[in-house]
Design a protein around this motif. Sequence first.
Motif, PDB file in Angstrom:
ATOM      1  N   LEU A 246      11.079   1.502  -5.088  1.00 40.26           N
ATOM      2  CA  LEU A 246      11.095   0.744  -5.926  1.00 40.26           C
ATOM      3  C   LEU A 246      12.373  -0.265  -5.064  1.00 40.26           C
ATOM      4  O   LEU A 246      12.410  -1.058  -5.515  1.00 40.26           O
ATOM      5  N   PRO A 247      12.984   0.001  -3.803  1.00 37.90           N
ATOM      6  CA  PRO A 247      13.795  -1.561  -3.519  1.00 37.90           C
ATOM      7  C   PRO A 247      12.882  -2.271  -2.872  1.00 37.90           C
ATOM      8  O   PRO A 247      12.790  -3.849  -2.867  1.00 37.90           O
ATOM      9  N   PHE A 248      11.637  -1.437  -2.420  1.00 33.50           N
ATOM     10  CA  PHE A 248      11.067  -2.530  -1.102  1.00 33.50           C
ATOM     11  C   PHE A 248       9.943  -3.101  -2.811  1.00 33.50           C
ATOM     12  O   PHE A 248       9.813  -4.446  -2.030  1.00 33.50           O
ATOM     13  N   LEU A 249       9.802  -3.005  -3.097  1.00 27.51           N
ATOM     14  CA  LEU A 249       9.044  -3.046  -5.125  1.00 27.51           C
ATOM     15  C   LEU A 249       9.865  -4.704  -4.906  1.00 27.51           C
ATOM     16  O   LEU A 249       9.254  -5.732  -5.328  1.00 27.51           O
ATOM     17  N   GLU A 250      11.470  -4.433  -5.092  1.00 31.50           N
ATOM     18  CA  GLU A 250      12.343  -5.661  -6.159  1.00 31.50           C
ATOM     19  C   GLU A 250      12.581  -6.501  -5.508  1.00 31.50           C
ATOM     20  O   GLU A 250      11.997  -7.667  -5.808  1.00 31.50           O
ATOM     21  N   LYS A 251      12.883  -5.941  -3.255  1.00 33.94           N
ATOM     22  CA  LYS A 251      12.862  -6.900  -3.049  1.00 33.94           C
ATOM     23  C   LYS A 251      11.862  -8.198  -2.985  1.00 33.94           C
ATOM     24  O   LYS A 251      11.827  -9.431  -2.319  1.00 33.94           O
ATOM     25  N   HIS A 252      10.371  -7.734  -3.499  1.00 32.88           N
ATOM     26  CA  HIS A 252       9.000  -8.121  -3.299  1.00 32.88           C
ATOM     27  C   HIS A 252       8.886  -8.898  -4.647  1.00 32.88           C
ATOM     28  O   HIS A 252       7.944  -9.714  -5.196  1.00 32.88           O
ATOM     29  N   GLN A 253       9.615  -8.632  -5.654  1.00 30.67           N
ATOM     30  CA  GLN A 253       9.908  -9.326  -6.750  1.00 30.67           C
ATOM     31  C   GLN A 253       8.331  -8.500  -7.557  1.00 30.67           C
ATOM     32  O   GLN A 253       7.612  -9.597  -7.856  1.00 30.67           O
ATOM     33  N   LEU A 254       8.160  -7.356  -6.877  1.00 31.20           N
ATOM     34  CA  LEU A 254       6.689  -6.424  -7.539  1.00 31.20           C
ATOM     35  C   LEU A 254       6.800  -5.930  -8.737  1.00 31.20           C
ATOM     36  O   LEU A 254       8.015  -5.431  -8.939  1.00 31.20           O
ATOM     37  N   ASN A 255       6.050  -5.291 -10.038  1.00 36.95           N
ATOM     38  CA  ASN A 255       6.044  -4.334 -10.116  1.00 36.95           C
ATOM     39  C   ASN A 255       6.564  -3.431 -10.604  1.00 36.95           C
ATOM     40  O   ASN A 255       6.304  -2.549  -9.109  1.00 36.95           O
ATOM     41  N   THR A 256       7.598  -3.297 -11.025  1.00 36.55           N
ATOM     42  CA  THR A 256       7.972  -1.913 -11.267  1.00 36.55           C
ATOM     43  C   THR A 256       7.472  -0.806 -12.217  1.00 36.55           C
ATOM     44  O   THR A 256       7.886   0.407 -12.322  1.00 36.55           O
ATOM     45  N   GLN A 257       6.820  -0.851 -12.698  1.00 33.17           N
ATOM     46  CA  GLN A 257       6.379   0.230 -14.147  1.00 33.17           C
ATOM     47  C   GLN A 257       5.784   0.879 -13.356  1.00 33.17           C
ATOM     48  O   GLN A 257       5.162   1.284 -11.664  1.00 33.17           O
TER      49      GLN A 257
ATOM     50  N   LEU B  31      -1.244  -5.273  -3.338  1.00 37.83           N
ATOM     51  CA  LEU B  31      -0.154  -5.621  -3.136  1.00 37.83           C
ATOM     52  C   LEU B  31      -0.029  -7.025  -3.050  1.00 37.83           C
ATOM     53  O   LEU B  31       0.341  -8.081  -3.742  1.00 37.83           O
ATOM     54  N   SER B  32      -1.108  -7.602  -2.033  1.00 35.22           N
ATOM     55  CA  SER B  32      -1.073  -8.793  -1.544  1.00 35.22           C
ATOM     56  C   SER B  32      -2.036  -9.517  -2.588  1.00 35.22           C
ATOM     57  O   SER B  32      -1.866 -10.673  -3.769  1.00 35.22           O
TER      58      SER B  32
ATOM     59  N   GLU C 218       3.060   3.144 -13.848  1.00 32.18           N
ATOM     60  CA  GLU C 218       1.109   2.959 -13.301  1.00 32.18           C
ATOM     61  C   GLU C 218       1.429   2.298 -11.910  1.00 32.18           C
ATOM     62  O   GLU C 218       0.389   2.513 -11.431  1.00 32.18           O
ATOM     63  N   THR C 219       2.392   0.727 -11.660  1.00 34.28           N
ATOM     64  CA  THR C 219       2.185   0.901 -10.685  1.00 34.28           C
ATOM     65  C   THR C 219       2.537   1.468  -9.252  1.00 34.28           C
ATOM     66  O   THR C 219       1.850   1.610  -8.475  1.00 34.28           O
ATOM     67  N   LEU C 220       3.364   2.315  -9.819  1.00 32.99           N
ATOM     68  CA  LEU C 220       4.121   2.737  -7.981  1.00 32.99           C
ATOM     69  C   LEU C 220       2.902   4.257  -8.315  1.00 32.99           C
ATOM     70  O   LEU C 220       2.561   4.818  -7.016  1.00 32.99           O
ATOM     71  N   VAL C 221       2.375   4.581  -9.013  1.00 34.08           N
ATOM     72  CA  VAL C 221       1.133   5.721  -8.862  1.00 34.08           C
ATOM     73  C   VAL C 221      -0.557   5.456  -8.551  1.00 34.08           C
ATOM     74  O   VAL C 221      -0.522   6.082  -7.422  1.00 34.08           O
ATOM     75  N   GLU C 222      -0.015   4.157  -8.986  1.00 32.09           N
ATOM     76  CA  GLU C 222      -1.498   3.277  -7.838  1.00 32.09           C
ATOM     77  C   GLU C 222      -1.079   3.078  -6.462  1.00 32.09           C
ATOM     78  O   GLU C 222      -2.176   3.255  -5.678  1.00 32.09           O
ATOM     79  N   ILE C 223      -0.241   2.414  -6.142  1.00 27.24           N
ATOM     80  CA  ILE C 223       0.513   2.128  -4.466  1.00 27.24           C
ATOM     81  C   ILE C 223       0.621   4.342  -4.409  1.00 27.24           C
ATOM     82  O   ILE C 223      -0.322   4.209  -2.847  1.00 27.24           O
ATOM     83  N   MET C 224       0.785   5.668  -4.747  1.00 29.22           N
ATOM     84  CA  MET C 224       1.004   6.874  -4.252  1.00 29.22           C
ATOM     85  C   MET C 224      -0.256   7.411  -4.335  1.00 29.22           C
ATOM     86  O   MET C 224      -1.030   7.176  -3.171  1.00 29.22           O
ATOM     87  N   LYS C 225      -1.184   6.563  -5.133  1.00 33.48           N
ATOM     88  CA  LYS C 225      -2.820   7.270  -4.361  1.00 33.48           C
ATOM     89  C   LYS C 225      -3.435   6.273  -3.676  1.00 33.48           C
ATOM     90  O   LYS C 225      -4.048   6.905  -2.521  1.00 33.48           O
ATOM     91  N   LEU C 226      -2.856   4.974  -3.263  1.00 30.47           N
ATOM     92  CA  LEU C 226      -3.733   4.518  -2.032  1.00 30.47           C
ATOM     93  C   LEU C 226      -2.444   4.898  -0.438  1.00 30.47           C
ATOM     94  O   LEU C 226      -3.711   5.886   0.719  1.00 30.47           O
ATOM     95  N   VAL C 227      -1.363   5.054  -0.701  1.00 31.95           N
ATOM     96  CA  VAL C 227      -0.892   5.949  -0.119  1.00 31.95           C
ATOM     97  C   VAL C 227      -1.711   6.889   0.883  1.00 31.95           C
ATOM     98  O   VAL C 227      -2.091   7.346   1.707  1.00 31.95           O
TER      99      VAL C 227
END
Length: 165
Positions: free
Chosen positions: A83-94, A41-42, A96-105
């Motif tokens: 989603l609330p976390f990403l929205e708070k940081h004004q990050l992409n919420t599509q 995310l950084s 594909e991004t959610l899936v990529e984040i969960m793959k990392l988790v």
Amino acid sequence: MSFEKITHLFFDMGNTLMEFHRGISDEEKNRLGTERVAAYLSLRSQKPISFDEVWHGFVQPWMTVMPKRKLFSIEYPIENYLLPFLEKHQLNTQKETLVEIMKLVDSEYQKHLFIEPDTIPLIAALKGVGLKIGVIANSCNYDEVNIGHFKAVGLDPYIDFYNFS
């Protein structure tokens, strides 16, 4: 009952076809996954997002509800926490991004997945006699992440269909 009439077999995912809690502790897996998400995310946002921000803003709240799954027999959608976390940081919420984040988790869980040595030969033998093999599992994770686990352990080529709740 005649076994000749059986055309499909369904299996559960966790603690049936594969074990997620082997290897390093789940706490360590969660810590390493959170570090990867913070770095990802950084990089994506071009501003630092710390481990603590990811942990306290997303991972810990989500993990807190996980024990309630069995108690209430429901899944808690990841989006309610991510989603609330990403929205708070004004990050992409599509998605594909959610899936990529969960793959990392889940990346450390995937590295430490365990299947019994006879699992693939058994599933292959069942396919060899013409049975269709399906997976039906309760999981609040994205299908792409769950299927990635099957690919990682070599089971995906034997699975005809997946259904995750």
